[in-house]
Structures are given as structure tokens and as C-alpha cells.
Design a protein around this motif. Structure first.
Motif, PDB file in Angstrom:
ATOM      1  N   ALA A 177      -5.489  54.411  31.880  1.00  0.00           N
ATOM      2  CA  ALA A 177      -4.322  53.880  32.584  1.00  0.00           C
ATOM      3  C   ALA A 177      -3.273  54.976  32.734  1.00  0.00           C
ATOM      4  O   ALA A 177      -2.646  55.116  33.789  1.00  0.00           O
ATOM      5  CB  ALA A 177      -3.744  52.690  31.822  1.00  0.00           C
ATOM      6  N   PHE A 178      -3.105  55.780  31.697  1.00  0.00           N
ATOM      7  CA  PHE A 178      -2.153  56.893  31.730  1.00  0.00           C
ATOM      8  C   PHE A 178      -2.501  57.862  32.846  1.00  0.00           C
ATOM      9  O   PHE A 178      -1.657  58.272  33.645  1.00  0.00           O
ATOM     10  CB  PHE A 178      -2.205  57.593  30.370  1.00  0.00           C
ATOM     11  N   GLU A 179      -3.784  58.211  32.926  1.00  0.00           N
ATOM     12  CA  GLU A 179      -4.212  59.204  33.913  1.00  0.00           C
ATOM     13  C   GLU A 179      -4.106  58.634  35.331  1.00  0.00           C
ATOM     14  O   GLU A 179      -3.727  59.336  36.260  1.00  0.00           O
ATOM     15  CB  GLU A 179      -5.651  59.629  33.582  1.00  0.00           C
ATOM     16  N   VAL A 180      -4.430  57.346  35.483  1.00  0.00           N
ATOM     17  CA  VAL A 180      -4.360  56.733  36.812  1.00  0.00           C
ATOM     18  C   VAL A 180      -2.902  56.639  37.260  1.00  0.00           C
ATOM     19  O   VAL A 180      -2.574  56.909  38.420  1.00  0.00           O
ATOM     20  CB  VAL A 180      -5.031  55.347  36.788  1.00  0.00           C
ATOM     21  N   LEU A 181      -2.008  56.311  36.331  1.00  0.00           N
ATOM     22  CA  LEU A 181      -0.587  56.227  36.690  1.00  0.00           C
ATOM     23  C   LEU A 181      -0.049  57.594  37.081  1.00  0.00           C
ATOM     24  O   LEU A 181       0.778  57.724  37.981  1.00  0.00           O
ATOM     25  CB  LEU A 181       0.224  55.676  35.515  1.00  0.00           C
ATOM     26  N   GLY A 182      -0.526  58.631  36.380  1.00  0.00           N
ATOM     27  CA  GLY A 182      -0.038  59.974  36.677  1.00  0.00           C
ATOM     28  C   GLY A 182      -0.725  60.616  37.872  1.00  0.00           C
ATOM     29  O   GLY A 182      -0.266  61.636  38.372  1.00  0.00           O
ATOM     30  N   GLY A 183      -1.841  60.041  38.320  1.00  0.00           N
ATOM     31  CA  GLY A 183      -2.574  60.618  39.453  1.00  0.00           C
ATOM     32  C   GLY A 183      -3.825  61.335  38.973  1.00  0.00           C
ATOM     33  O   GLY A 183      -3.749  62.288  38.224  1.00  0.00           O
ATOM     34  N   VAL A 184      -4.999  60.822  39.426  1.00  0.00           N
ATOM     35  CA  VAL A 184      -6.277  61.413  39.009  1.00  0.00           C
ATOM     36  C   VAL A 184      -6.587  62.615  39.894  1.00  0.00           C
ATOM     37  O   VAL A 184      -6.342  62.587  41.094  1.00  0.00           O
ATOM     38  CB  VAL A 184      -7.399  60.361  39.121  1.00  0.00           C
ATOM     39  N   HIS A 185      -7.098  63.700  39.310  1.00  0.00           N
ATOM     40  CA  HIS A 185      -7.361  64.913  40.084  1.00  0.00           C
ATOM     41  C   HIS A 185      -8.801  65.049  40.525  1.00  0.00           C
ATOM     42  O   HIS A 185      -9.111  65.836  41.390  1.00  0.00           O
ATOM     43  CB  HIS A 185      -7.035  66.164  39.261  1.00  0.00           C
ATOM     44  N   PRO A 201       6.341  61.654  36.254  1.00  0.00           N
ATOM     45  CA  PRO A 201       6.619  60.314  36.775  1.00  0.00           C
ATOM     46  C   PRO A 201       6.978  59.347  35.654  1.00  0.00           C
ATOM     47  O   PRO A 201       6.545  59.521  34.506  1.00  0.00           O
ATOM     48  CB  PRO A 201       5.300  59.916  37.440  1.00  0.00           C
ATOM     49  N   LEU A 202       7.742  58.335  36.000  1.00  0.00           N
ATOM     50  CA  LEU A 202       8.272  57.446  34.964  1.00  0.00           C
ATOM     51  C   LEU A 202       7.196  56.553  34.365  1.00  0.00           C
ATOM     52  O   LEU A 202       7.192  56.311  33.149  1.00  0.00           O
ATOM     53  CB  LEU A 202       9.390  56.585  35.576  1.00  0.00           C
ATOM     54  N   ALA A 203       6.242  56.096  35.204  1.00  0.00           N
ATOM     55  CA  ALA A 203       5.282  55.096  34.726  1.00  0.00           C
ATOM     56  C   ALA A 203       4.476  55.579  33.520  1.00  0.00           C
ATOM     57  O   ALA A 203       4.412  54.871  32.505  1.00  0.00           O
ATOM     58  CB  ALA A 203       4.363  54.672  35.868  1.00  0.00           C
ATOM     59  N   PRO A 204       3.854  56.780  33.559  1.00  0.00           N
ATOM     60  CA  PRO A 204       3.134  57.203  32.366  1.00  0.00           C
ATOM     61  C   PRO A 204       4.036  57.391  31.162  1.00  0.00           C
ATOM     62  O   PRO A 204       3.637  57.102  30.018  1.00  0.00           O
ATOM     63  CB  PRO A 204       2.487  58.537  32.767  1.00  0.00           C
ATOM     64  N   ARG A 205       5.282  57.837  31.404  1.00  0.00           N
ATOM     65  CA  ARG A 205       6.197  57.989  30.267  1.00  0.00           C
ATOM     66  C   ARG A 205       6.460  56.651  29.601  1.00  0.00           C
ATOM     67  O   ARG A 205       6.462  56.536  28.377  1.00  0.00           O
ATOM     68  CB  ARG A 205       7.516  58.582  30.767  1.00  0.00           C
ATOM     69  N   LEU A 206       6.684  55.622  30.437  1.00  0.00           N
ATOM     70  CA  LEU A 206       6.927  54.285  29.877  1.00  0.00           C
ATOM     71  C   LEU A 206       5.717  53.795  29.102  1.00  0.00           C
ATOM     72  O   LEU A 206       5.850  53.214  28.016  1.00  0.00           O
ATOM     73  CB  LEU A 206       7.266  53.295  30.997  1.00  0.00           C
TER      74      LEU A 206
END
Lengths: 151, 455
Positions: free
Chosen positions: B91-99, B416-421
Motif C-alpha cells: 500500500a505504501f509503494e502504491v500510494l507513493g507510485g510504483v516504478h 507525498p502526504l499519503a504514504p507519510r500518513l
């Protein structure tokens, strides 16, 4: 650059169909009389590999359906195998249960017996065969790219 | 249904394989599938904990012939833990953007392998699922495609393939001396086998899982790999995949070969102590944050080994509890060091407190459990060691905190805020476990009871 002689080319051509038939026989009747998808896949894959070695990557690709579709074969094999393995769970039997159950009558056509284990072996065959062809196709396309300048 | 979690992750992995994992929808689907598998696992866990172990023999064969799949409290505990880590990291990686396109399905394959190996009662089947998880982790380790990521993947692959060979030799040896691959059968017949060969097999299996866990004499791969790997991948490797090591030591050591474990207990405790000290000292002198956490993880698994060596219900439940707490700490730490910006420092500090064992955090109860086990063993030196190890971890964690979040002005733009949250929520979760630890304590007690024969 071709390393083969007229002899190896002839042998490679001659053994192709008989070996594929042998693979088919192995598939439906393996060493303990149920099918054996793994060895069938290896045998069929080997004979195609021989074509690649003897004729180089270009000719087999021209003669056979393109190896680009081979990953689909392997993928279909995995899906089929998983489906056969997990389907019995849907009606409450353990995984990998074989139908018809031991002792129940089996449909025969000649010496060929139809049961779900055969389906599983077909799946394994597709996976092994598809994987070997994908790898060969990959190596072949790599060689064509690296030799792109000449001929 | 014992196999529902396994079926969900396996089919989802295949269904997502042809799709481009960089697209947000594919990533979200993978997270949803993992979450669904997790719910199925929770449901299974409730059944196991209320009605006892759930079993199934593949193909409907008789006992002793077919391959047995079994969910008991120990396996389900580890499966719950590992899958939770994977859900969070993905979920963390998807929120931050998968490469890379293959990430979501590889995580699902890893989840398949992990769930499968925790829910099997057959040592060869264990090996097969072990390899499913390992092969996907080899590819995952190269995620990021910079030279350093590839270097990490190469080191990781070579060392772990070696470990797999050693483990497979151990499995073959067990089959050779007992004539069965079924775990219960092995446990019953192992007493009749010649002592010397069983001891050799026990050592092989110990080495294999020690490699996986990154224990002191087998630790050389840990620091370079965790330093160079992508943060979310490092989190998955250290917090989900490494659980195989502690589970394997518990299941094969305490479960299948308790006599050999008892015989070598002193050595096991000694290695664990060396791990704690060596990892701690190296962590104090390491420079980058990820390197400190990597060395710290070598030190932390030492506690698991010490608790395992002490044994008995107290020692084993301490080992299980500490594994869980350690995995959660590693997850939050590795995810946090990949981020920049507001909230990240606080997240890191919370997890660092937990590693050091400061109340009220989950880490405190992990340390208390190991401390109680040490007390039960009656060695004052062990208690001193645990205190020294805790002091070291407090020291290195706050060195990192100073360097990363106080001394260095952040030049990089905030993430980005989402992974931080998400990571902050996980860190709050660690504190919440520390405030209300009873469920985790009860779970580890039940899991340890499986090994000491209480079912």
C-alpha cells in the motif's frame, strides 16, 4: 554463422514430428500409466530446441507459430493447473482431488482414460513447453538484434 | 476454508501478471486482493484459535500418504504477521507510485509463498513454498534498477540460494533418516534415528535459517542488501521474508528436533548474545540510516535466538512475541527512511523508541518477554546482556535521529502526504499495541503452546 552440416539438418527435420508424437504419448500415458506432463513438456521442448540450434533462430521462427505467443502458453498452463488444483475446494473436497474418484468408472477411448489428473498434466505440459519456447525465442530475438547490421 | 487466503493471492498474482503494475488501478487491485486474503486469514485464525488446528490432506488421500496442509496457532500467527507487513508495504509503494510493472504481482507471489509455507505440515511442501517466496524476493530485490539495487539483488540472491541448498540438504537428510516428509511423522520417528546424523541435519537447518534471519556468523549479506535495496523492498525482506527464519527455527528446532535444540541450547544462546553485541556495536559505528537499521536488525534477531535457546513455554512465546514486534519496528523504520517531510521524524522516533524498548511501545513488551525468559533461565549475565543491548539500541537509534532529522536541513522536497500518513498510522499502531498488548501476548502464548505440545 551456421555450425550445422547437411546431416544434422536432415536429422533435425526427420526427428521433429516423431518426437512430438512421443511427447503426446508421454503426456497421456506416463510412467505409471497416468499422464506425465513434465517429461512430455521437456521432450517436446528439447526437439524444438534442436531446431533452434541446427537452423539458427530465424528459420524455426519462420516455420512455427511465433515464439512470441509462447509466454501465453505457459501462462495458460499455470492458470489451468491452479484451476484444476483449487476447483475441488468449491464443492468442499480437498485440493487436488481427482475425479472420477478411485474405484468409480472412467471414460475410456481405446487405451486413453479421461480423468481430471490428465487435465492437470496438460497444464504442466503447457507450462514447461511454453516456458522453454519463450526462453528460446528470447535468446533468438537477442541474437537477431545483436546481428542486426549484417545480412 | 484453509486454502482461501492462498487461493486469493495466487490467482490474483496470475491475473495481474500480464497487466502493467505501474498503473494505479492495478496497484490498487493488488492491495485489495492482499487485503481480502488477509481477511480470509483472520477468519481462519479465529476458527483455529477457537476450535483448534484446521487440516486438509491434498487429493483426499489417507493420512501418511497425501501432503498435509495444516493451520495451527503458530503458523497462523506468522502468516498474519507477514501478510500484514506485505499489505502495508505494498500500500505504501502504491500510494507513493510504483516504478516497475512487475511489483504488485511479485508481492502477491511472495504472499502466496509465505502463506503456503506457514500453513503446511509437510517439510518438502514447506521447501516448495519457501522457494516461491524466495524467487519472487530475488526479483523484488532488484526493484529500482539503479546499479546499487542490482548489486543488492545479486548479493541477496547468491547468499540465499546457498541457504536454499543447505536447507534442501537438511530436508533430504530428514527424509533419509525418518522415511517421511510429514512433520508429525518426522517428529515421532526422529528419536529412533541415529543421534549423530540428526545432529548434523539440525546444524544444516540451523545454518539455513540463520542465513535467512541474518544471525551473527551468517550476517554478512544483511548490511549491504538492506542498505542498497529500495526502502519498501527492504521493509518486505526484513519484516516479512525474514520471518521464515524465525518460524523455521521454531518449527524445525523446537517442533521437530527438540532434543537437538536442548543439546545445543548453550551454543544457540551464545550465538544470539554475540549477535546482539556485534550488531549493536556495528550499528553505533555505521553511518547511513539504512545501514544502522540493517545492523540493528542483526542485533535484534539475537534476542529471538536467545529466547529460543532458553526454550520452554516462556522462552518460546518470548521468541514469537519478539519476532512480531521486531517485524513491525523494521517495517516502520525502513518505510520511514524512504520519506522526507513533516510527520516523518515523529514516525521514526516512535519506531526507534520501540526498538530501544521504551514504554509504552510494542518493543517494551518484546524486551520484557525476553527479560522474563532470561530471568527464568537464571543466568545473571543474560539479563545484563539484554540491558546492554537495549542501551546500545537507544544510542544508535538516536544517533540516526539526530543526523537525519535534527542536524541535516532537509534539502529534498517532501514526499507525498499519503504514504507519510500511512507510515505514521503504522507507528501509532506500534504504540497502540504497547498500550494494549494483551491480544499479542495471548497470541504468542497460544503459538508457543503448539510447540510444547499443548495444541
Amino acid at each position: 554463422m551456421r555450425l550445422s552440416t547437411i546431416m544434422t539438418e536432415m536429422v533435425a527435420r526427420v526427428i521433429l514430428l516423431p518426437t512430438l508424437v512421443t511427447a503426446l504419448a508421454l503426456l497421456v500415458k506416463g510412467y505409471t500409466s497416468a499422464g506425465d506432463g513434465f517429461s512430455a513438456g521437456v521432450v517436446a521442448g528439447t526437439v524444438v530446441a534442436i531446431q533452434f540450434i541446427v537452423f539458427g533462430p530465424r528459420e524455426p521462427i519462420a516455420r512455427f507459430p511465433s515464439p512470441r505467443h509462447a509466454p501465453l502458453l505457459a501462462f495458460g498452463g499455470v492458470l489451468l493447473a491452479l484451476a484444476v488444483a483449487f476447483a475441488p475446494l468449491l464443492w468442499g473436497d480437498p485440493v487436488l482431488t481427482q475425479y472420477p474418484r478411485p474405484g468409480e468408472p472412467v471414460v475410456h477411448i481405446g487405451a486413453l482414460a479421461f480423468h481430471t489428473a490428465l487435465l492437470f498434466d496438460v497444464a504442466v505440459f503447457l507450462l514447461v513447453f511454453g516456458f522453454i519456447i519463450s526462453v528460446l525465442g528470447g535468446i533468438g530475438s537477442f541474437e537477431r538484434h545483436s546481428q542486426g547490421g549484417e545480412s | 476454508m484453509l486454502l482461501l487466503p492462498l487461493a486469493i493471492t495466487w490467482f490474483a498474482a496470475l491475473a495481474l501478471a500480464p497487466l502493467d503494475g505501474r498503473r494505479r488501478a492495478v496497484g490498487a487491485a493488488a492491495v485489495a486482493a492482499l487485503a481480502a486474503a488477509y481477511l480470509a486469514l483472520v477468519w481462519l485464525a479465529v476458527r483455529v484459535l477457537t476450535d483448534g488446528p484446521v487440516e486438509m490432506i491434498a487429493g483426499g488421500w489417507g493420512p501418511g500418504i497425501g501432503i498435509r496442509l495444516r493451520a495451527d496457532a503458530l503458523g497462523i500467527t506468522f502468516a498474519l504477521l507477514s501478510l500484514a507487513v506485505l499489505v502495508a508495504a505494498l500500500a505504501f509503494e502504491v500510494l507513493g507510485g510504483v516504478h516497475e510493472r512487475s511489483l504488485p504481482e511479485l508481492v502477491l507471489f511472495m504472499a502466496t509463498g509465505l502463506t503456503g509455507l506457514f500453513l503446511t505440515a509437510d517439510i518438502f511442501n514447506f521447501y516448495v513454498f519457501f522457494e516461491v517466496a524466495m524467487i519472487s524476493s530475488f526479483i523484488l530485490a532488484s526493484y529500482g534498477k539503479e546499479v546499487r539495487h542490482l548489486r543488492a539483488a545479486l548479493t541477496f540472491t547468491v547468499v540465499n540460494l546457498l541457504g536454499s541448498v543447505v536447507f534442501l540438504s537438511g530436508v533430504t537428510g530428514l527424509y533419509h533418516v525418518t522415511g517421511t516428509l510429514d512433520m508429525d511423522g518426522v517428529a515421532q520417528r526422529i528419536d529412533e534415528a541415529p543421534d549423530g546424523s540428526v545432529l548434523l541435519i539440525a546444524v544444516l537447518i540451523f545454518v539455513a535459517f540463520g542465513l535467512k534471519l541474518g544471525l551473527f556468523p551468517f550476517h554478512s549479506w544483511v548490511a549491504p542488501v538492506y542498505r542498497d535495496a529500495w526502502p519498501a523492498v527492504a521493509a518486505m525482506l526484513s519484516a516479512a521474508l525474514a520471518n521464515i527464519g524465525s518460524y523455521g527455527l521454531l518449527r524445525f528446532g523446537a517442533g521437530l528436533m527438540p532434543q537437538e535444540l536442548g543439546l545445543t541450547a548453550t551454543g544457540v544462546i551464545l550465538l544470539g548474545s554475540l549477535s546482539i553485541l556485534y550488531g549493536g556495536l556495528q550499528a553505533v559505528s555505521a553511518r547511513s540510516a539504512s545501514e544502522v537499521i540493517a545492523w540493528s536488525s542483526i542485533g535484534q534477531v539475537g534476542y529471538i535466538l536467545v529466547a529460543l535457546g532458553i526454550g520452554g513455554p516462556i522462552g518460546l512465546s518470548a521468541a514469537i512475541l519478539f519476532t512480531m514486534v521486531n517485524a513491525l519496528n523494521k517495517l516502520v523504520l525502513f518505510l520511514a527512511i524512504g520519506l522526507r517531510g513533516w510527520l516523518v521524524g515523529a514516525t521514526f522516533a516512535l519506531a526507534a523508541f520501540s526498538v530501544a524498548g521504551v514504554p509504552p511501545s510494542a518493543g517494551f513488551f518484546g524486551k520484557v518477554a525476553v527479560f522474563r525468559a532470561g530471568e527464568a533461565s537464571g543466568h545473571a549475565a543474560l539479563l545484563a546482556l539484554i540491558v546492554v543491548g537495549g542501551a546500545l539500541s537507544l544510542l544508535y537509534m538516536f544517533q540516526v535521529y539526530q543526523r537525519e532529522y535534527w542536524a541535516r536541513p532537509t534539502k529534498a522536497p517532501p514526499s507525498p502526504l499519503a504514504p507519510r500518513l500511512l507510515v505514521f498510522a503504522l507507528a501509532i499502531g506500534i504504540v497502540a499495541i504497547g498500550v494494549w498488548p494483551e491480544p499479542l501476548l495471548a497470541l504468542s502464548g497460544r503459538a508457543a503452546a503448539v510447540l510444547s505440545g499443548g495444541g
